[in-house]
Scaffold this active site. Structure first.
Site, PDB file in Angstrom:
ATOM      1  NE  ARG A 182       7.074   9.606   2.157  1.00 44.32           N
ATOM      2  CZ  ARG A 182       6.768  10.519   3.079  1.00 44.32           C
ATOM      3  NH1 ARG A 182       6.812  11.800   2.770  1.00 44.32           N
ATOM      4  NH2 ARG A 182       6.447  10.166   4.309  1.00 44.32           N
TER       5      ARG A 182
ATOM      6  CE1 TYR B 222       0.990  10.751   4.177  1.00 43.52           C
ATOM      7  CE2 TYR B 222       2.929  10.457   2.827  1.00 43.52           C
ATOM      8  CZ  TYR B 222       1.867   9.923   3.528  1.00 43.52           C
ATOM      9  OH  TYR B 222       1.693   8.560   3.562  1.00 43.52           O
TER      10      TYR B 222
ATOM     11  NE  ARG C  81       6.195  15.549   4.413  1.00 38.94           N
ATOM     12  CZ  ARG C  81       7.443  15.352   4.041  1.00 38.94           C
ATOM     13  NH1 ARG C  81       8.044  16.190   3.190  1.00 38.94           N
ATOM     14  NH2 ARG C  81       8.106  14.321   4.493  1.00 38.94           N
TER      15      ARG C  81
ATOM     16  CD  GLU D   6      -1.406  -0.757   3.578  1.00 37.80           C
ATOM     17  OE1 GLU D   6      -2.585  -0.985   3.291  1.00 37.80           O
ATOM     18  OE2 GLU D   6      -0.980  -0.722   4.729  1.00 37.80           O
TER      19      GLU D   6
ATOM     20  CB  CYS E 254       2.111  34.938  12.486  1.00 35.26           C
ATOM     21  SG  CYS E 254       1.398  36.194  11.446  1.00 35.26           S
TER      22      CYS E 254
HETATM   23  C1  LIG Z   1       0.907   5.825   5.804  1.00 41.28           C
HETATM   24  C2  LIG Z   1       0.662   4.414   5.556  1.00 41.28           C
HETATM   25  C3  LIG Z   1       0.963   3.853   4.319  1.00 41.28           C
HETATM   26  C4  LIG Z   1       1.645   4.616   3.220  1.00 41.28           C
HETATM   27  O1  LIG Z   1       2.911   5.035   3.559  1.00 41.28           O
HETATM   28  P1  LIG Z   1       3.831   5.793   2.492  1.00 41.28           P
HETATM   29  O2  LIG Z   1       5.080   6.054   3.218  1.00 41.28           O
HETATM   30  O3  LIG Z   1       3.115   7.034   2.105  1.00 41.28           O
HETATM   31  O4  LIG Z   1       4.000   4.859   1.339  1.00 41.28           O
HETATM   32  C5  LIG Z   1       0.626   2.538   4.117  1.00 41.28           C
HETATM   33  N1  LIG Z   1       0.037   1.801   5.095  1.00 41.28           N
HETATM   34  C6  LIG Z   1      -0.267   2.312   6.296  1.00 41.28           C
HETATM   35  C7  LIG Z   1      -0.932   1.470   7.295  1.00 41.28           C
HETATM   36  C8  LIG Z   1       0.037   3.627   6.575  1.00 41.28           C
HETATM   37  O5  LIG Z   1      -0.240   4.122   7.774  1.00 41.28           O
END
Ligand SMILES: *Cc1c(COP(=O)(O)O)cnc(C)c1O
Length: 430
Positions: free
Chosen positions: A292, A389, A329, A289, A360
Site C-alpha cells: 500500500r 487495492y 473498498r 515488503e 446495483c
Molecule cells: C499484504 C501483505 C503485504 C503488504 O501489506 P501492505 O499493507 O500493503 O503494505 C506484505 N506482506 C504480506 C505477507 C502480505 O500479505
C-alpha cells in the site's frame, strides 16, 4: 482534501504531473485510473535509500497484490526492489515483466501444486512456508524437481495490529503462519532444516495493514528476534534472514496520521540493529515488503458525473460512471476516501454529497460525506489515494469493463493497461 506532490491547479482544473484532467478524459475516457509515475518512483527510492544498514544487507519487496501489472513491476524491478507474489497470476505477471525471479518471495497460506511447480520453473528464489500441510507438499515438489530453494517459515507473533494500536494475543486465530507460542513449531523447524533440497534461512512475519503505530512494528521485531534466539538455542542452528513484512499506514483522509516514512525507516533499522544485538543474532539479511505505502497515494481514479439526486430524506448523491466494481473498498470495509471536483478546483466546496457508483447495490458508495462545490452532469470527479487495492481488487460486477490505467509524468501520459472492451467481457463465455 489533500493535493499530493505533482498535483497542481491550472485555471481551476486539476493537473497531475502536468497533465490536465480534461485532457486525460478526452484521450482515455472515464472512468480511469491515473498514476503519477514520479510519485511511484520516489516512494521506491524512499524505501531503498532509507532501509539500509551497514551491518546486514537489506531488501525491499514490492507486495505486488497492492497493484500488479507489467509496467509497475518493471518500475519496481528497475528501482531495485524484490517482489512478493501470492498466486500463479502474480508470479506470471512478475516473470513476464522481466523480474529477476531469484528476488521473488512466494507467499500465501494455501499454495497449490500447480503454483509451486510454476514457481520452481521460473526460478522463484524464496518460498515462504505457512503450515505443516503446505510444508509436506513443498518439500515433495521441490525434491521431485531436483532443485534447491530458499525457504522461510511464516511465524505468527500474536501481535494484532490491524487497528491503530497493537494488541498482543497469546492465542491467535489468524489464518496466517505458525504461532511462536505453539511448542510444535520447533519440530517443524528442525524437520525443514533437515531437508537437503530446502535451504532454510529464516522467518517471515507480517502483522497487518494500514498500521500507524511505530511501536507495533518495533514490538514485532522484538518478538520475532526473541523467538529466533530461542530457536537457535534449542535447535543449534543459525538464522540468517528475517522478513518483517509490510503494513505501513498511508493517508486516505484527514483521520489518517501516517508517520514520516524516511524517518520511520531509519528508526526501524536502528531498532532491528539494536534488538539483534540484544538477542545475540547474526543476521545477514533483513527484508520488508510494503504494498500500500508504495502505490496508494500515487494513484487516483477519475470519473465523470452523471447526475445529482436529492433523496426524500435529504441526502444528496452525486453519481459517477464507476463505483464498487473499480473500487470495492467502501463496500468491503467502509474505507474512507477524499474526492474533489477536478474541473472546479477554485470553487467553494459548500455542498455535502455522497458519491455513489452505478452498480446495483445500495453499498455501492465511494465517499460518504464529501465536501464539494455544486456538482452537475459532466463534471470530473477525482477520488485520490486509490493506487493500492483498487485495480487489483476490481471486478466485472454488473458487467462493467475493467478500467484502463494511465501513467502520467512531467506533462505526458501513457497507457499502461488497456481498458476492457465489450468483447473482453464475453471472451470466456461459451
Ligand atoms: C499484504 C501483505 C503485504 C503488504 O501489506 P501492505 O499493507 O500493503 O503494505 C506484505 N506482506 C504480506 C505477507 C502480505 O500479505
Amino acid at each position: 482534501m489533500r493535493l499530493f506532490d505533482g498535483m497542481t491547479v491550472e485555471n481551476g482544473e486539476l493537473n497531475i504531473s502536468g497533465v490536465g484532467v480534461s485532457e486525460l478524459k478526452a484521450q482515455y475516457g472515464t472512468p480511469l485510473y491515473v498514476y503519477d509515475e514520479n510519485m511511484l518512483v520516489n516512494q521506491c527510492r524512499t524505501f531503498i535509500n532509507n532501509f539500509k544498514s551497514s551491518r546486514f544487507s537489506t531488501e525491499v519487496l514490492f507486495a505486488s497484490k497492492a497493484f500488479s501489472c507489467l509496467e509497475v513491476l518493471r518500475i519496481a524491478n528497475r528501482e531495485g526492489l524484490g517482489v512478493d507474489v501470492v498466486s500463479l497470476g502474480e508470479i506470471h505477471t512478475a516473470y513476464k515483466a522481466g523480474y529477476d525471479m531469484r528476488r521473488a518471495y512466494f507467499h500465501g497460506n494455501n499454495k497449490t501444486r500447480e503454483e509451486l511447480q510454476y514457481a520452481l520453473e521460473v526460478g522463484v528464489g524464496t518460498i515462504v512456508i505457512d503450515n505443516n500441510y503446505e510444508y509436506e507438499m513443498i518439500n515433495k515438489i521441490v525434491r521431485e524437481s531436483g532443485n534447491t530453494v530458499d525457504v522461510l517459515l511464516r511465524i505468527n507473533t500474536g501481535i494484532d495490529a490491524h487497528t491503530h494500536e497493537y494488541i498482543k494475543t497469546a492465542k491467535d486465530d489468524s489464518k496466517f503462519g505458525y504461532s511462536v507460542y505453539d511448542e510444535t513449531i520447533y519440530d517443524l523447524i528442525a524437520d525443514i532444516n533437515n531437508q537437503s533440497n530446502l535451504n532454510f534461512v529464516g522467518f517471515h512475519s507480517h502483522i497487518g495493514s494500514q498500521i500507524f503505530e511505530k511501536t507495533s512494528f518495533f514490538e514485532a521485531v522484538k518478538v520475532v528476534m526473541e523467538f529466533t534466539r530461542r530457536v537457535q538455542e534449542r535447535l543449534g542452528l543459525t538464522i540468517s534472514v528475517l522478513n518483517l513484512g509490510g503494513g505501513f499506514g498511508v493517508y486516505y483522509t484527514e483521520e489518517d496520521r501516517p508517520f514520516e516514512l524516511a524517518e520511520f525507516l531509519r528508526e526501524y533499522i536502528e531498532v532491528v540493529e539494536r534488538e539483534s544485538d540484544n538477542f545475540g543474532l547474526d543476521l545477514t539479511k533483513v527484508v520488508i515488503e510494503p504494498g500500500r505505502s508504495l502505490t496508494c497515494n500515487a494513484g487516483s481514479t477519475l470519473y465523470s458525473v452523471g447526475g445529482v439526486k436529492k433523496t426524500f430524506a435529504g441526502r444528496e448523491y452525486v453519481f459517477v460512471d464507476g463505483g464498487m466494481a473499480d473500487n470495492p473498498r467502501y463496500a468491503l470495509y467502509k474505507a474512507k476516501y477524499e474526492a474533489m471536483l477536478a474541473n472546479k478546483m477554485n470553487e467553494e466546496a459548500d455542498a455535502t454529497y455522497t458519491v455513489a457508483g452505478k452498480c446495483c447495490e445500495s453499498g455501492d458508495m465511494l465517499v460518504m460525506d464529501a465536501k464539494l462545490p455544486r456538482a452537475e452532469q459532466g463534471d470530473l470527479l477525482l477520488v485520490s489515494s486509490t493506487g493500492a487495492y483498487n485495480y487489483s481488487m476490481s471486478s466485472n460486477y454488473n458487467r462493467l469493463p475493467k478500467l484502463p490505467v494511465v501513467f502520467v509524468k512531467d506533462g505526458t501520459s501513457r497507457l499502461v493497461v488497456k481498458g476492457e472492451t465489450l468483447e473482453d467481457l464475453i471472451r470466456q463465455d461459451i
